[in-house]
Write an enzyme that holds these catalytic residues in place. Structure first.
Site, PDB file in Angstrom:
ATOM      1  N   ASN A  77       0.864  -1.174   0.000  1.00 10.08           N
ATOM      2  CA  ASN A  77       0.000   0.000   0.000  1.00 10.08           C
ATOM      3  C   ASN A  77       0.904   1.229   0.000  1.00 10.08           C
ATOM      4  O   ASN A  77       1.477   1.570   1.027  1.00 10.08           O
ATOM      5  CB  ASN A  77      -0.887  -0.044   1.250  1.00 10.08           C
ATOM      6  CG  ASN A  77      -1.716   1.210   1.424  1.00 10.08           C
ATOM      7  OD1 ASN A  77      -1.819   2.029   0.516  1.00 10.08           O
ATOM      8  ND2 ASN A  77      -2.309   1.356   2.599  1.00 10.08           N
ATOM      9  N   TRP A  78       1.005   1.861  -1.168  1.00 10.71           N
ATOM     10  CA  TRP A  78       1.953   2.980  -1.287  1.00 10.71           C
ATOM     11  C   TRP A  78       1.405   4.255  -0.641  1.00 10.71           C
ATOM     12  O   TRP A  78       2.134   5.237  -0.512  1.00 10.71           O
ATOM     13  CB  TRP A  78       2.275   3.249  -2.764  1.00 10.71           C
ATOM     14  CG  TRP A  78       2.949   2.108  -3.478  1.00 10.71           C
ATOM     15  CD1 TRP A  78       3.285   0.889  -2.969  1.00 10.71           C
ATOM     16  CD2 TRP A  78       3.364   2.091  -4.850  1.00 10.71           C
ATOM     17  NE1 TRP A  78       3.886   0.107  -3.932  1.00 10.71           N
ATOM     18  CE2 TRP A  78       3.943   0.829  -5.106  1.00 10.71           C
ATOM     19  CE3 TRP A  78       3.295   3.014  -5.894  1.00 10.71           C
ATOM     20  CZ2 TRP A  78       4.448   0.470  -6.352  1.00 10.71           C
ATOM     21  CZ3 TRP A  78       3.801   2.656  -7.140  1.00 10.71           C
ATOM     22  CH2 TRP A  78       4.379   1.396  -7.363  1.00 10.71           C
ATOM     23  N   LYS A  79       0.114   4.251  -0.310  1.00  9.89           N
ATOM     24  CA  LYS A  79      -0.525   5.451   0.279  1.00  9.89           C
ATOM     25  C   LYS A  79      -0.270   6.659  -0.623  1.00  9.89           C
ATOM     26  O   LYS A  79      -0.229   6.514  -1.836  1.00  9.89           O
ATOM     27  CB  LYS A  79      -0.033   5.663   1.713  1.00  9.89           C
ATOM     28  CG  LYS A  79      -0.192   4.389   2.549  1.00  9.89           C
ATOM     29  CD  LYS A  79       0.003   4.593   4.017  1.00  9.89           C
ATOM     30  CE  LYS A  79      -0.180   3.261   4.728  1.00  9.89           C
ATOM     31  NZ  LYS A  79      -0.045   3.381   6.176  1.00  9.89           N
ATOM     32  N   HIS A 112      -9.412   1.146   4.901  1.00  8.12           N
ATOM     33  CA  HIS A 112      -8.141   1.358   5.600  1.00  8.12           C
ATOM     34  C   HIS A 112      -8.373   2.306   6.778  1.00  8.12           C
ATOM     35  O   HIS A 112      -9.181   3.234   6.691  1.00  8.12           O
ATOM     36  CB  HIS A 112      -7.103   1.936   4.641  1.00  8.12           C
ATOM     37  CG  HIS A 112      -5.731   1.941   5.225  1.00  8.12           C
ATOM     38  ND1 HIS A 112      -5.333   2.888   6.135  1.00  8.12           N
ATOM     39  CD2 HIS A 112      -4.700   1.078   5.085  1.00  8.12           C
ATOM     40  CE1 HIS A 112      -4.096   2.615   6.509  1.00  8.12           C
ATOM     41  NE2 HIS A 112      -3.684   1.518   5.887  1.00  8.12           N
ATOM     42  N   GLU A 134      -6.807   4.721   7.856  1.00  7.25           N
ATOM     43  CA  GLU A 134      -6.614   6.153   7.549  1.00  7.25           C
ATOM     44  C   GLU A 134      -7.869   6.737   6.896  1.00  7.25           C
ATOM     45  O   GLU A 134      -8.208   7.893   7.106  1.00  7.25           O
ATOM     46  CB  GLU A 134      -5.371   6.337   6.665  1.00  7.25           C
ATOM     47  CG  GLU A 134      -4.097   6.123   7.484  1.00  7.25           C
ATOM     48  CD  GLU A 134      -2.924   5.544   6.717  1.00  7.25           C
ATOM     49  OE1 GLU A 134      -2.934   5.563   5.472  1.00  7.25           O
ATOM     50  OE2 GLU A 134      -1.989   5.045   7.375  1.00  7.25           O
ATOM     51  N   GLU A 192      -5.189  -4.790  10.705  1.00  8.80           N
ATOM     52  CA  GLU A 192      -4.170  -3.768  10.906  1.00  8.80           C
ATOM     53  C   GLU A 192      -4.457  -3.003  12.191  1.00  8.80           C
ATOM     54  O   GLU A 192      -5.271  -2.068  12.197  1.00  8.80           O
ATOM     55  CB  GLU A 192      -4.178  -2.782   9.732  1.00  8.80           C
ATOM     56  CG  GLU A 192      -3.897  -3.441   8.393  1.00  8.80           C
ATOM     57  CD  GLU A 192      -3.374  -2.427   7.388  1.00  8.80           C
ATOM     58  OE1 GLU A 192      -2.248  -2.622   6.912  1.00  8.80           O
ATOM     59  OE2 GLU A 192      -4.066  -1.443   7.107  1.00  8.80           O
ATOM     60  N   GLY A 241       2.556   2.498  10.715  1.00  5.60           N
ATOM     61  CA  GLY A 241       3.488   3.607  10.526  1.00  5.60           C
ATOM     62  C   GLY A 241       4.190   4.041  11.799  1.00  5.60           C
ATOM     63  O   GLY A 241       4.836   5.085  11.826  1.00  5.60           O
ATOM     64  N   SER A 262       3.572  -1.848  10.409  1.00  9.07           N
ATOM     65  CA  SER A 262       5.026  -1.920  10.634  1.00  9.07           C
ATOM     66  C   SER A 262       5.602  -3.306  10.346  1.00  9.07           C
ATOM     67  O   SER A 262       6.526  -3.757  11.037  1.00  9.07           O
ATOM     68  CB  SER A 262       5.381  -1.451  12.038  1.00  9.07           C
ATOM     69  OG  SER A 262       4.982  -0.101  12.216  1.00  9.07           O
ATOM     70  N   GLY A 302       2.926  -1.039   4.274  1.00  4.87           N
ATOM     71  CA  GLY A 302       2.953   0.387   3.961  1.00  4.87           C
ATOM     72  C   GLY A 302       4.373   0.856   3.689  1.00  4.87           C
ATOM     73  O   GLY A 302       4.907   0.679   2.593  1.00  4.87           O
ATOM     74  N   GLY A 303       4.999   1.420   4.700  1.00  4.63           N
ATOM     75  CA  GLY A 303       6.337   2.011   4.550  1.00  4.63           C
ATOM     76  C   GLY A 303       7.337   1.108   3.840  1.00  4.63           C
ATOM     77  O   GLY A 303       8.053   1.558   2.934  1.00  4.63           O
TER      78      GLY A 303
HETATM   79  P1  PGA Z   1       2.915   0.427   7.648  1.00  2.11           P
HETATM   80  O1  PGA Z   1       1.438   0.588   7.027  1.00  2.11           O
HETATM   81  O2  PGA Z   1       3.471  -0.852   7.106  1.00  2.11           O
HETATM   82  O3  PGA Z   1       3.667   1.645   7.176  1.00  2.11           O
HETATM   83  O4  PGA Z   1       2.745   0.385   9.125  1.00  2.11           O
HETATM   84  C1  PGA Z   1       0.608  -0.517   6.819  1.00  2.11           C
HETATM   85  C2  PGA Z   1      -0.724  -0.070   6.254  1.00  2.11           C
HETATM   86  O5  PGA Z   1      -1.241   0.955   6.690  1.00  2.11           O
HETATM   87  O6  PGA Z   1      -1.272  -0.717   5.348  1.00  2.11           O
END
Ligand code: PGA
Length: 261
Positions: free
Chosen positions: A19-21, A106, A108, A178, A184, A224, A245-246
Site C-alpha cells: 500500500n503505497w498510500k 483502511h 486512515e 491492521e 506507521g 510496521s 505500507g512504509g
Molecule cells: P505500515 O502501514 O506498514 O507503514 O505500518 C501498513 C498499512 O497501513 O497498510
C-alpha cells in the site's frame, strides 16, 4: 510444521500487498513497480504479489505489471456507481484500467475521511459487482486495545460489513488485520497478538459462513511489517500474508517480506 499441514490441507492463498498510500510521483512509482516486477520473478509461486499505488499512477503501473505475476490494486473506490461525485473514482474506472483489487476501509480512511462500516458495505458491493476483489481492512486503535476491547471491535467490523455478503462473495474478499497503533509507528504487534486476532476473525467467519469459507479466507497482517519481523508473523497458522505500507516503498524490502513464507 503447522504451516506445512495447512498448505497441504487448504486452498488458502498467501498474499503480500504493498500500500503505497500518498507517496511517490508518477515516474517514481513506475520505477518502483518495475523494480517489484523484476524482483518478484524468483519468489515462490504460492505467494501473490499486489501493488496499490495512488489513483494517478494506476494507468502507467498497469502497463508495467501487465503479463507479469504482479497484481494491481487501488487504495479506495467511490461509494456510487457513477455521476456527479466530483473528485471520486468509480469501480468501473478502476476495472477498465486493469485493476484486480481495491483496498477498502483502511484505518486512515476511517479516521481521516469518515469511512463508516455502512459506507463500506456499499463500496464492497460495488467492487464485487464490478469485478474487483477487495482487501477489507479492520483493526482497533490504541485506546480500544488498552481497554481490552480489541476482539469486540474487530468482530463488530467484520460482522457489520462482511455479514451482508455470502460465502461465494468471500472468495473475492481478503481481510487485512491492521491494529491502528502499529501502522506507521514502527511498533509491530507481536506474532502472538496478531495470531489471536486472526484466529478470532476466522472463527467469526466460520460461525456465519461455515468452516470451508473460513479456511479459504486469506487474512493479512498490516502494521510496521518489515523484513526483520515478517518471518515470525507469517509462521503463525492464521496469518496469510501482509499489507505493507512504509516497507513497500523499497522494492528490496517489499520482496524480502514476500520471501518470508
Ligand atoms: P505500515 O502501514 O506498514 O507503514 O505500518 C501498513 C498499512 O497501513 O497498510
Amino acid at each position: 510444521m503447522n504451516r506445512k499441514i495447512n498448505l497441504l490441507h487448504n486452498m488458502r492463498k498467501y498474499i503480500v500487498a504493498g500500500n503505497w498510500k500518498m507517496n511517490t510521483t508518477v515516474p517514481e512509482g513506475v520505477a518502483l513497480a518495475k523494480a517489484v516486477v523484476e524482483a518478484s520473478k524468483d519468489l515462490p509461486a504460492n505467494v501473490e504479489i499486489v501493488v496499490a499505488p495512488p489513483f494517478t499512477h494506476l494507468a502507467p503501473v498497469a502497463e508495467v505489471v501487465k503479463g507479469t505475476r504482479v497484481k494491481l490494486s487501488a487504495q479506495n473506490c467511490a461509494d456510487h456507481e457513477k455521476g456527479a461525485y466530483t473528485g471520486e473514482v468509480s469501480v468501473a474506472m478502476l476495472a477498465s484500467l486493469g485493476c484486480d483489487y481495491t483496498i477498502l476501509g483502511h484505518s486512515e480512511r476511517r479516521q481521516y475521511y469518515g469511512e463508516t462500516d455502512e459506507k463500506l458495505v456499499e463500496k464492497v458491493k460495488l467492487a464485487l459487482a464490478g469485478g474487483l476483489k477487495v482487501i477489507l481492512c479492520v483493526g482497533e486503535n490504541l485506546d480500544e486495545r488498552e481497554a481490552g476491547k480489541h476482539f469486540d471491535v474487530v468482530t463488530a467490523q467484520i460482522e457489520n460489513v462482511l455479514f451482508h455478503f455470502t460465502a461465494e462473495d468471500l472468495k473475492n474478499i481478503v481481510v487485512a488485520y491492521e491494529p491502528v497503533w502499529a501502522i506507521g509507528t514502527g511498533k509491530t504487534a507481536t506474532a502472538a497478538q496478531a495470531e489471536e486476532i486472526h484466529a478470532c476473525i476466522r472463527s467469526v467467519i466460520a460461525g456465519k459462513f461455515g468452516l470451508a469459507a473460513a479456511d479459504d479466507l486469506t487474512i493479512q497482517y498490516g502494521g510496521s511489517c518489515k523484513p526483520s519481523n515478517a518471518r515470525e508473523l507469517f509462521a503463525e497458522k492464521d496469518i496469510d500474508g501482509g499489507l505493507i505500507g512504509g516497507a513497500a516503498l523499497k522494492a528490496d524490502d517489499f520482496i524480502a517480506i514476500a520471501a518470508s513464507f
